[in-house]
Motif scaffolding. Structure first.
Motif, PDB file in Angstrom:
ATOM      1  N   ALA A  66      55.567  63.932  21.613  1.00  0.00           N
ATOM      2  CA  ALA A  66      55.895  65.506  21.406  1.00  0.00           C
ATOM      3  C   ALA A  66      55.573  66.352  23.175  1.00  0.00           C
ATOM      4  O   ALA A  66      56.779  67.195  23.131  1.00  0.00           O
ATOM      5  CB  ALA A  66      53.915  66.409  21.249  1.00  0.00           C
ATOM      6  N   PHE A  67      54.829  65.263  23.873  1.00  0.00           N
ATOM      7  CA  PHE A  67      55.013  65.517  25.818  1.00  0.00           C
ATOM      8  C   PHE A  67      56.898  65.837  26.046  1.00  0.00           C
ATOM      9  O   PHE A  67      56.914  66.848  26.567  1.00  0.00           O
ATOM     10  CB  PHE A  67      54.646  64.540  26.113  1.00  0.00           C
ATOM     11  N   ILE A  68      57.414  65.176  25.674  1.00  0.00           N
ATOM     12  CA  ILE A  68      58.801  64.801  25.967  1.00  0.00           C
ATOM     13  C   ILE A  68      59.408  66.037  25.519  1.00  0.00           C
ATOM     14  O   ILE A  68      60.499  66.811  25.628  1.00  0.00           O
ATOM     15  CB  ILE A  68      59.390  63.209  24.999  1.00  0.00           C
ATOM     16  N   LEU A  69      59.409  66.250  23.570  1.00  0.00           N
ATOM     17  CA  LEU A  69      59.889  67.008  23.278  1.00  0.00           C
ATOM     18  C   LEU A  69      59.902  68.715  23.657  1.00  0.00           C
ATOM     19  O   LEU A  69      59.926  69.759  23.260  1.00  0.00           O
ATOM     20  CB  LEU A  69      59.489  67.220  21.800  1.00  0.00           C
ATOM     21  N   THR A  70      58.563  69.084  24.618  1.00  0.00           N
ATOM     22  CA  THR A  70      58.073  69.962  25.000  1.00  0.00           C
ATOM     23  C   THR A  70      59.268  70.369  26.027  1.00  0.00           C
ATOM     24  O   THR A  70      58.982  71.931  26.347  1.00  0.00           O
ATOM     25  CB  THR A  70      56.767  70.450  25.952  1.00  0.00           C
TER      26      THR A  70
END
Lengths: 300, 259
Positions: B104-108
């Motif tokens: 999720a973090f990377i996809l922000t």
């Protein structure tokens, strides 16, 4: 820069976490999203950061959907997680390159940024060795790295010790000069310190959206707080009978006298007291609830 | 493009720090060694075990040829234990990052889900191919040393077909890793599905056309018979289509944020 949140609804199986929530934020505002635990703050923040999808509604940044504006948004999650085998420098380098920042620029910017968040000495230590506060700071660094127009923080200071909290609050005061900030918290004294506008959420609904001064004005009561000597307590029974006194409540070391019209009745009351030979140790006209009391009133 | 490169670099670093880049090749080298050595010493082992009543080792029994040994490496080592080990090594590539919030973090960041998935699958596939190739090379060497030499072209083509089956394996495990959250469940369903695919290969020509595991079977056939039949190519295309389909499914699953 304008962030518009329109009719966002999000359900998790039976529970509606966010219910028809709408609001708008303009440039250079610093907005506090406050509410009790379980109100839907984190869920809403995650939806704005595009980590979760809403069931209904949309979020627009400058008129475009947030999924295409990810480069303008910086996000700090409540419990930031990183790859524990990377160093602080490597983490920022990794996230920076994913944001499209060139290697040269990163080489220059990262040390400055780490210094700014107080991790200057730990640039080359592995994140696995970091304490919670250090991870939080790294999270803030990561959110600022690509110089976003809007930074969204989910409980940025809740897990920090008083020193860490103070440092982060000071950092936020600096940040808000250049970046629009939206932060969620349940520590109202912190919110009071840096936010000018508050949005209160309870059970997924927006229950209040006002600036600090508006809130305080709205919730200012026509109350007179006074402290008198013990011998004069009898005078209070006479005060109770007065036409303009609605009620008397005892509060800490003194009494709150609820009147109809603050200005005129204050004068009358003090005149009445003087006539009765009462000695006032404290006479305060108009009490302003602090944010915490207003919050408790609205929420409970 | 740069996001893809950056993510791939990170995958490689991660593999190195977790020492996967060390233990996986070693395991496959051991697997590659086992088959030739075991087949060579099998008569001796049985004899020294005392010779069970009723079992006579025919001393005139022909020693197996190199092709048989290499083929049985693929069949009994790589296709059984090898699959299980690969599944275990690959099962958390997406599940792990779902669980600790890193995905999720990377996809922000403005990273496409496609580059995220591609970087993972390609890097892990390259690792799997390297390990299999190493184990295969060791097996080839020992077969040549203990038995007979297998012609290079035959061995090469067999490996190529086997690698197509490998691509299916890696992508399938990645897909299970995307859908489910428990590593035990991912491992179980992957191993069971892949082994079923492998065991039904060869049962019926119609199934063979769509079964990705047929590639493994063809690899064995090439070693044994030396011919590459023309319809083998069809199967490669079929498997590649499957792989593409799985990647698209994973992409839309992540896009809808059902994790």
């Amino acid at each position: 820069m304008r962030l518009e949140i329109k009719n966002i609804t999000k359900k998790f199986k039976q529970k509606t976490a966010v219910n028809d929530f709408s609001m708008a934020i303009d440039s250079n505002e610093c907005v506090g999203l406050i509410g009790p635990n379980g109100a839907g703050k984190s869920t809403l923040i995650q939806i704005i950061a595009d980590v979760l999808n809403a069931d209904e509604g949309e979020i627009l940044l400058d008129g475009q959907k947030i999924s295409s504006m990810r480069n303008q948004i910086g996000y700090l999650p409540q419990y930031p997680n990183f790859f524990s085998w990377m160093t602080a420098f490597e983490t920022l380098s990794f996230m920076g390159k994913l944001s499209g920042i060139s290697k040269n620029e990163l080489q220059k910017e990262i040390p400055l940024l780490l210094e700014k968040v107080g991790l200057g000495n730990e640039a080359h230590s592995h994140v696995g060795t970091f304490s919670g506060g250090m991870k939080q700071r790294l999270g803030i660094a990561q959110a600022l790295l690509h110089k976003p127009a809007l930074i969204i923080m989910d409980e940025p200071v809740s897990a920090l010790d008083p020193i860490g909290r103070r440092e982060v609050l000071n950092l936020l005061k600096e940040i808000k000069k250049e970046t629009t900030v939206l932060l969620s918290t349940h520590i109202l004294s912190d919110a009071e310190e840096i936010c000018e506008r508050f949005i209160m959420i309870k059970n997924g609904h927006k229950i209040e959206d006002a600036t600090k001064s508006e809130l305080l004005e709205r919730h200012q009561e026509s109350v007179i707080f006074l402290m008198i000597r013990k011998v004069d307590f009898q005078w209070l029974t006479m005060v109770e009978q007065l036409a303009y006194v609605q009620k008397i409540a005892s509060c800490q070391n003194g009494f709150k006298i609820y009147v109809e019209n603050l200005e005129t009745d204050a004068n009358r009351l003090i005149q009445h007291g003087l006539d009765s030979k009462v000695m006032f140790t404290k006479f305060e006209v108009g009490i302003q609830d602090n944010l915490e009391e207003i919050f408790l009133e609205l929420v409970v | 493009m740069s996001a893809f490169i950056e993510l791939s670099k990170k995958e490689v670093h991660q593999m190195a720090r977790e020492f996967k880049i060390l233990w996986l090749p070693i395991v496959f080298i051991l697997l590659g060694l086992t088959q030739p050595i075991m087949m060579y010493y099998l008569p001796v082992i049985l004899q020294s075990a005392g010779g069970v009543q009723g079992i006579l080792i025919d001393p005139t029994m022909a020693k197996p040829v190199g092709q048989e040994v290499l083929a049985s490496t693929l069949n009994s080592q790589f296709d059984q234990l090898g699959i299980i080990i690969l599944v275990v090594a690959t099962m958390s590539i997406i599940q792990g990052e779902k669980a600790n919030g890193m995905m999720a973090f990377i996809l922000t960041r403005p990273v496409s889900i496609a580059s995220y998935l591609k970087s993972k699958i390609i890097i892990h596939y390259m690792l799997a191919v390297s390990c299999i190739a190493l184990g295969y090379a060791v097996s080839y060497g020992y077969s040549a040393y203990l038995f007979t030499t297998v012609p290079m072209t035959q061995a090469f083509w067999a490996l190529v077909f086997y690698c197509v089956w490998l691509l299916f394996i890696i992508t399938f495990v990645a897909m299970m890793s995307t859908f489910f959250n428990s590593t035990a469940f991912i491992a179980l369903i992957s191993i069971v599905s892949l082994l079923i695919c492998r065991f039904i290969a060869g049962l019926h020509p119609l199934i063979d056309i769509v079964n990705p595991a047929s590639n493994s079977m063809y690899a064995t056939n090439i070693l044994m018979s030396g011919d590459v039949e023309s319809w083998y190519g069809l199967n490669i295309v079929g498997t590649l289509l499957f792989v593409l389909l799985m990647i698209i499914t994973m992409q839309s699953f992540i896009a809808k944020k059902k994790f």
